[in-house]
Design a protein around this motif. Structure first.
Motif, PDB file in Angstrom:
ATOM      1  N   UNK A 170       0.838  -1.211   0.000  1.00 41.67           N
ATOM      2  CA  UNK A 170       0.000   0.000   0.000  1.00 41.67           C
ATOM      3  C   UNK A 170       0.869   1.256   0.000  1.00 41.67           C
ATOM      4  N   UNK A 171       1.894   1.273   0.827  1.00 47.03           N
ATOM      5  CA  UNK A 171       2.790   2.425   0.873  1.00 47.03           C
ATOM      6  C   UNK A 171       3.465   2.643  -0.478  1.00 47.03           C
ATOM      7  N   UNK A 172       3.875   1.564  -1.117  1.00 47.70           N
ATOM      8  CA  UNK A 172       4.535   1.690  -2.425  1.00 47.70           C
ATOM      9  C   UNK A 172       3.584   2.263  -3.463  1.00 47.70           C
ATOM     10  N   UNK A 173       2.294   1.947  -3.339  1.00 44.81           N
ATOM     11  CA  UNK A 173       1.310   2.441  -4.304  1.00 44.81           C
ATOM     12  C   UNK A 173       0.901   3.883  -4.051  1.00 44.81           C
ATOM     13  N   UNK A 174       0.914   4.325  -2.782  1.00 43.88           N
ATOM     14  CA  UNK A 174       0.323   5.617  -2.431  1.00 43.88           C
ATOM     15  C   UNK A 174       1.303   6.665  -1.919  1.00 43.88           C
ATOM     16  N   UNK A 203      -1.188  -3.187  -5.747  1.00 35.18           N
ATOM     17  CA  UNK A 203      -0.017  -3.699  -6.455  1.00 35.18           C
ATOM     18  C   UNK A 203       0.022  -3.165  -7.886  1.00 35.18           C
ATOM     19  N   UNK A 204      -1.129  -3.067  -8.518  1.00 38.14           N
ATOM     20  CA  UNK A 204      -1.169  -2.613  -9.912  1.00 38.14           C
ATOM     21  C   UNK A 204      -0.826  -1.132 -10.052  1.00 38.14           C
ATOM     22  N   UNK A 205      -0.810  -0.383  -8.936  1.00 39.75           N
ATOM     23  CA  UNK A 205      -0.501   1.050  -8.977  1.00 39.75           C
ATOM     24  C   UNK A 205       0.976   1.344  -8.699  1.00 39.75           C
ATOM     25  N   UNK A 260      10.608   0.306  -7.945  1.00 41.51           N
ATOM     26  CA  UNK A 260      11.189  -1.031  -8.072  1.00 41.51           C
ATOM     27  C   UNK A 260      10.747  -1.917  -6.908  1.00 41.51           C
ATOM     28  N   UNK A 261      10.439  -3.170  -7.201  1.00 41.17           N
ATOM     29  CA  UNK A 261       9.947  -4.111  -6.197  1.00 41.17           C
ATOM     30  C   UNK A 261      10.770  -5.392  -6.241  1.00 41.17           C
ATOM     31  N   UNK A 318       2.230 -11.038  -8.132  1.00 38.04           N
ATOM     32  CA  UNK A 318       2.972  -9.786  -7.963  1.00 38.04           C
ATOM     33  C   UNK A 318       3.717  -9.440  -9.246  1.00 38.04           C
ATOM     34  N   UNK A 319       4.373 -10.420  -9.846  1.00 38.14           N
ATOM     35  CA  UNK A 319       5.127 -10.180 -11.082  1.00 38.14           C
ATOM     36  C   UNK A 319       4.217  -9.706 -12.212  1.00 38.14           C
ATOM     37  N   UNK A 320       3.000 -10.237 -12.255  1.00 42.22           N
ATOM     38  CA  UNK A 320       2.063  -9.838 -13.308  1.00 42.22           C
ATOM     39  C   UNK A 320       1.491  -8.441 -13.084  1.00 42.22           C
ATOM     40  N   UNK A 321       1.364  -8.048 -11.831  1.00 43.11           N
ATOM     41  CA  UNK A 321       0.732  -6.767 -11.520  1.00 43.11           C
ATOM     42  C   UNK A 321       1.719  -5.609 -11.422  1.00 43.11           C
ATOM     43  N   UNK A 322       2.982  -5.901 -11.108  1.00 39.86           N
ATOM     44  CA  UNK A 322       3.986  -4.850 -10.933  1.00 39.86           C
ATOM     45  C   UNK A 322       5.029  -4.979 -12.044  1.00 39.86           C
ATOM     46  N   UNK A 323       4.968  -4.114 -13.057  1.00 42.57           N
ATOM     47  CA  UNK A 323       5.922  -4.221 -14.162  1.00 42.57           C
ATOM     48  C   UNK A 323       7.366  -4.153 -13.667  1.00 42.57           C
TER      49      UNK A 323
END
Length: 304
Positions: A136-140, A222-224, A228-229, A248-253
């Protein structure tokens, strides 16, 4: 403010102020040498955990070795006691899943604002529940990088049902059926509660946390994510499905994923099946040093 010197790091007491004014007591670990330094916010798994991921006699002892490893690679880190644990005031039984998330966001803001930290070079790292808050933090909040250790990528209810299924597999069939039936009733009961804490089978539980955790699905967040993850789950994790790494790999390019052979949810390796019945023995050993080193080596160039 207390400061301790070691050969690779300095430790400073740092209290992050939450949105309601509660001070989250924590430790800021700084590399030796002049700052400001890149930094990482470290978030623990679920439960009544202190800044080192310990709950009474159940000691995961993740915080300090992680902080020391990061410091050796020039990265500062902040870890803190949850509400109602250690030096942080409050009643742990009334704290919700979303309260933990909000406190994590406040701690991240405090870390970014510290004079010995480079505010634009701050990442997030979480284990288990902490990994879900890190999503969530990574997305927002747009950190520089995110490390997800044993984080699930499905609804909380689906994650709990998967855990129960793995636990049931380790039991004789009659006991397995009883476990599934009792667990389903308890989950339904806690979902129907309306208070922050509730009595379940004579035990006081943090019902608010359970309701919010069961309802939350991290996939939209995750999609937002643009940062880097690095997502890591052990092949012998029985609390989080290692297959969620593919989600995760599919949702986070561009996300890097790693399934670690023989690694359990406790971030220790085992030759056995990795079931919860072996946790006490596993906790006598340290978190895998090569795992921590690999995380620090991945973070260092992304926080530079």
């Amino acid at each position: 403010m207390i400061q301790a010197e070691t050969t690779v790091a300095r430790e400073i007491d740092l209290a992050a102020q939450a949105a309601d004014g509660v001070l989250l007591a924590g430790t800021l670990t700084l590399p030796t040498g002049p700052g400001p330094h890149p930094a990482v916010l470290c978030l623990p798994g679920s439960g009544k955990l202190d800044r080192d991921s310990n709950a009474g006699k159940l000691r995961m002892d993740l915080g300090r070795p992680l902080a020391a490893t990061l410091a050796r690679h020039g990265i500062a880190s902040l870890r803190y006691d949850r509400r109602g644990v250690g030096a942080t005031p409050g009643d742990w039984h009334t704290v919700g899943f979303l309260d933990n998330r909000a406190d994590a966001a406040a701690a991240l803001q405090a870390l970014r604002g510290h004079p010995e930290v480079r505010g634009r070079a701050v990442g997030v790292l979480g284990h288990s529940e902490g990994a879900v808050h890190a999503m969530w933090l990574a997305a927002h909040t747009h950190p520089a990088a995110a490390v997800l250790l044993a984080g699930y990528a499905r609804s909380g209810e689906a994650a709990v049902q998967w855990q129960l299924g793995r636990l049931a597999e380790t039991m004789p069939r009659p006991l397995s059926r009883v476990l599934r039936r009792v667990a389903s009733k308890q989950l339904a009961r806690v979902s129907a509660t309306t208070t922050d804490a509730a009595r379940m089978g004579g035990i006081r539980v943090n019902a608010k946390w359970w309701r919010e955790q069961l309802a939350y699905d991290p996939r939209a967040d995750l999609s937002r994510i643009q940062a880097p993850v690095f997502a890591i789950t052990g092949r012998k994790d029985v609390q989080v499905d290692p297959a969620d790494l593919d989600v995760i790999a599919n949702l986070v390019p561009g996300a890097r994923i790693r399934r670690v052979p023989d690694l359990t949810h406790l971030l220790r390796r085992t030759d056995g099946p990795g079931t919860v019945f072996g946790y006490r023995k596993l906790l006598r050993r340290s978190v895998e040093d090569d795992l921590l080193t690999g995380i620090a080596q991945w973070l260092a160039p992304r926080l530079s």
